[in-house]
Scaffold this motif. Sequence first.
Motif: not given
Length: 267
Positions: A109-118, A173-175, A179-183, A261-266
């Motif tokens: 599922x992780x790879x599929x998500x990346x592939x769709x975005x690419x 691309x930022x998104x 995702x790559x950095x999170x993975x 990827x748009x997530x917000x942290x502090x």
Amino acid sequence: MNIKIVPYSLLMAFCSSCSDSIGYCKNMNKDEINSISYLYNNSPQSDLLPLSKLDGIIQFYSNDSWTESLSIRVLNVEDKKIIQYYMFERDPLTKCKVNTFKEFELTESQFTSLSIKMANLMCNPVNLETSTSIDGNFFSLIFKSENKLQAYNWQSFSNDSNSPDLGIVKDKISNIIGDLMELCLIPNGTKKIIVEQSPKYLDSFEVTAYIRDQYNLKTTQVYLDNHEIKQKDIGLLEMYIHKNDTLNIKNRIHFKVELLNGKIIEL
């Protein structure tokens, strides 16, 4: 100290991709094709094999032109999808070189998500900047979708107001990069605060607050006592504060960070 790392999985990843028929989008001009071909046939770092020698799928590269560089790759290795990152840093205190390599197996599922975005990013202009400089940050992304190569070069994740269309591509691309950095479990940065006696104002201290390791940083806001303070630059605050108002200052300053990827942290 410079440790040369050639990961075992890289050596095992030789396969038919280098003999596959590789194509380009029909709207690509000669310069764009040459740029994509260069990224495909050359490694951004000397310790890594070029994607043309591997079953390469995705490669992101970041370089600040001074002290840090980062490569992230998604590869086919023995019927598994592996994500790797290779980071080069120079310790700010010792000035020694530090190399870090890690890899993780992706789920389907992780790879599929990346592939769709690419796939949704195919056939856009390669150069995403309307103006470039010889200094600063440099980024590139190359990927293969259905045996077609696509690549991008840019210098900032901020949108260029001179070209809204390129800004939309940058956001996509930022998104993906986020995702790559999170993975890869790459840290989202660390808040650092330095308080020094001001040489300019005898009754004040000079406060510098910044985020170290800004790989996964898109935008920031900084707050003192929950009031937003103007930054000097993204992830950087410089200010003077009266010497009687420094109590617990390091806990009173915090950053609100938007990740790529748009997530917000502090922090």
